[in-house]
Scaffold this active site. Structure first.
Site, PDB file in Angstrom:
ATOM      1  N   ARG A  31       1.815  15.403   6.286  1.00 44.62           N
ATOM      2  CA  ARG A  31       2.662  15.780   7.738  1.00 44.62           C
ATOM      3  C   ARG A  31       4.101  15.884   7.183  1.00 44.62           C
ATOM      4  NH1 ARG A  31       1.322  11.469  12.141  1.00 44.62           N
ATOM      5  NH2 ARG A  31       3.071  12.449  12.939  1.00 44.62           N
TER       6      ARG A  31
ATOM      7  N   LEU B 148       0.833  -1.182   0.049  1.00 38.71           N
ATOM      8  CA  LEU B 148      -0.072  -0.017   0.133  1.00 38.71           C
ATOM      9  C   LEU B 148       0.869   1.168  -0.254  1.00 38.71           C
ATOM     10  CD1 LEU B 148      -2.821  -1.325   2.502  1.00 38.71           C
ATOM     11  CD2 LEU B 148      -2.652  -1.601  -0.010  1.00 38.71           C
TER      12      LEU B 148
ATOM     13  N   ASN C  79      -1.286  -3.189  16.767  1.00 34.22           N
ATOM     14  CA  ASN C  79      -1.385  -3.778  15.454  1.00 34.22           C
ATOM     15  C   ASN C  79      -0.300  -3.069  14.286  1.00 34.22           C
ATOM     16  OD1 ASN C  79      -2.244  -4.898  12.926  1.00 34.22           O
ATOM     17  ND2 ASN C  79      -3.679  -3.363  12.544  1.00 34.22           N
TER      18      ASN C  79
ATOM     19  N   ASN D 223      53.022   9.939  -8.940  1.00 35.49           N
ATOM     20  CA  ASN D 223      52.941  10.730  -7.690  1.00 35.49           C
ATOM     21  C   ASN D 223      52.366  12.284  -8.120  1.00 35.49           C
ATOM     22  OD1 ASN D 223      53.845  11.317  -4.754  1.00 35.49           O
ATOM     23  ND2 ASN D 223      54.096  12.907  -5.925  1.00 35.49           N
TER      24      ASN D 223
ATOM     25  N   LYS E 191       4.947  10.752   0.025  1.00 35.32           N
ATOM     26  CA  LYS E 191       5.693  10.337   1.140  1.00 35.32           C
ATOM     27  C   LYS E 191       6.600   8.992   0.852  1.00 35.32           C
ATOM     28  CE  LYS E 191       3.106   8.106   4.079  1.00 35.32           C
ATOM     29  NZ  LYS E 191       2.276   7.688   5.200  1.00 35.32           N
TER      30      LYS E 191
ATOM     31  N   GLN F   8      -5.986   3.543  -6.042  1.00 39.68           N
ATOM     32  CA  GLN F   8      -6.940   3.807  -5.000  1.00 39.68           C
ATOM     33  C   GLN F   8      -7.577   5.112  -5.373  1.00 39.68           C
ATOM     34  OE1 GLN F   8      -6.238   4.039  -0.987  1.00 39.68           O
ATOM     35  NE2 GLN F   8      -7.968   3.466  -0.180  1.00 39.68           N
TER      36      GLN F   8
ATOM     37  N   ASN G 183      39.736  19.986 -16.137  1.00 41.41           N
ATOM     38  CA  ASN G 183      39.090  19.106 -17.299  1.00 41.41           C
ATOM     39  C   ASN G 183      37.871  19.870 -17.967  1.00 41.41           C
ATOM     40  OD1 ASN G 183      37.642  19.530 -14.567  1.00 41.41           O
ATOM     41  ND2 ASN G 183      36.632  17.573 -14.779  1.00 41.41           N
TER      42      ASN G 183
END
Length: 450
Positions: free
Chosen positions: A18, A11, A173, A363, A25, A77, A372
């Protein structure tokens, strides 16, 4: 486990108001990966089908689901009328499925694969529905799991609909459920919305199932594992839990972290045994650290591979495409981007190495810059094996420094240097004897006359 492959219904339709964000989200990230991707990764090792339920206009969520799990079915949904309504949005997937159905939540990113396996094992043990529960330190706001004398689950009561006695229960739950019933869609279709919020609660499936003679059970997990993320503080909490887990796993596998709480990891970070990591090190996405590397403090990695036995930092930065060879040294205030260093190469101080190839045992002196970018395109700098680049040199790409060549300090190199040659680019030094003393005397006289 059931021989039939399960269907995972994830889901992901919540708006997440919020979060105060224009981004859905479930696309907010934990350890560099969306919460939705974490949940999909949890079930990726199980041979099963995946259905993701999104809200209207959540094309980005659908795209992420298909990116992470290409076979995933996506359902919308249309109106958010509760969790049972959300699961029934995937009715076409439910109708064509004959195995277990497991309902997960895309904003609960910390659930472990072994916990999902335990949930399905409860079905094997005789439950028709298994609910994932946890003992809450503060159960306020959670639905309560109402159990019988033998531990069977009789109902789930949402807090707004719970009695005072039911509210004192601390077994809560998580929302995660597994079903082994002949027709999940038919069962959920019996759920009504006569409750305080007027929504169709998935939790009501328990009472309906029990009344019809089916058995429901509870599988417990830690509260941390089923943390739901609805706001920014909870996102930070989930990040902290994930990081603590990952650090512990790496240290158990042979990685030393001197101050583990200061080391930040990503979901795909790979670190071999016998790596030592000093404090305040950040691993972004796409980083591999091979065996025996020592990383000094305040270094930052993203999209980089660090070879066996290399020494890194402190205060080094590695951007995407950095490839550091075995036993190479990258020191303080050196930035590497899209550049490969051969075995034993060194850049120990204050340099920018962008879009290049540096040969074995070369080195690169302090203050060296790979120039570049010309304002329109990037160009490559190539340094041969055993070459020596003197301090404060600018190498203007595209340019090649031959094997064993020397570049004198302070040079601006714009043309290729042949192997074994010395390249110098400097103005003649001029010296004026006595100038400094005369200048000081003049300045003092001017100051005295003011």
């Amino acid at each position: 486990m059931s021989a039939s492959p399960p269907l995972f219904v994830v889901l992901a339709a919540g708006k997440g108001t919020r979060m105060k964000s224009s981004e859905p989200k479930v696309l907010h990230k934990v350890a560099g990966q969306s919460m939705l991707a974490h949940v999909l990764a949890t079930v990726s090792d199980v041979q099963g089908d995946v259905a993701v339920v999104v809200g209207p206009g959540m094309d980005a969520v659908a795209t992420e689901a298909r990116r992470v799990t290409p076979p995933a079915q996506v359902f919308v949904q249309a109106t958010q009328q509760g969790t049972a309504d959300a699961v029934l949005a995937a009715r076409p997937a439910l109708a064509g499925h004959s195995g277990d159905v497991v309902v997960l939540y895309a904003d609960t990113p910390l659930i472990r694969p072994e916990t999902v396996a335990r949930l399905r094992a409860a079905l094997d043990a005789g439950a028709h529905i298994a609910v994932l529960g946890f003992r809450a330190k503060d159960p306020t706001g959670y639905g309560r799991l109402l159990t019988g004398p033998k531990g069977t689950l009789s109902a789930i009561r949402e807090e707004k609909d719970a009695s005072e006695a039911e509210r004192r229960i601390d077994l809560c739950n998580s929302g995660v459920m597994a079903f082994r019933v002949p027709d999940v869609g038919k069962l959920l279709g019996q759920i009504g919305n006569a409750n305080a919020k007027g929504e169709f609660y998935l939790t009501d499936a328990i009472e309906i199932a029990v009344r019809s003679g089916l058995r429901a059970g509870v599988v417990e997990c830690s509260e941390d594992e089923v943390l739901g993320v609805n706001a920014r503080d909870q996102l930070a909490e989930a990040e902290a839990i994930w990081q603590k887990r990952a650090r512990a796993q790496f240290m158990a596998s042979g990685v030393t972290m001197i101050a583990p709480e200061t080391v930040w990891l990503s979901f795909d970070t790979q670190i071999a045994p016998d790596v030592v990591i000093e404090p305040h090190v950040i691993f972004g996405v796409g980083v591999t650290i091979e065996e025996g590397v020592r990383i000094l403090g305040f270094s930052h990695f993203e999209g980089a591979v660090i070879g066996k036995g290399a020494r890194i930092g402190p205060f080094s930065r590695f951007r995407p495409g950095a490839r550091i060879g075995a036993d190479a040294h990258i020191g303080n205030f050196v930035e590497v981007k899209n550049t490969t260093l051969g075995p034993g190469a060194k850049a120990n101080h204050l340099a920018y190495l962008g879009d290049g190839v540096i040969g074995a045992k070369a080195n690169v002196g302090a203050g060296t810059i790979f120039c570049n970018y010309d304002g329109y395109a990037k160009h490559k700098t190539q340094i041969g094996e055993g070459a020596f680049i003197g301090s404060n040199s600018s190498l203007v790409a595209p340019v090649t420094i031959g094997a064993g060549a020397y570049v004198g300090s302070g040079s601006v190199i714009t043309r290729d240097v042949t192997p074994g040659a010395l390249a110098l680019e400097r103005s003649n030094q001029e010296e004026r004897p006595g100038w400094a003393e005369k200048f000081r005397t003049l300045m003092l006289r001017r100051k005295a006359t003011k």
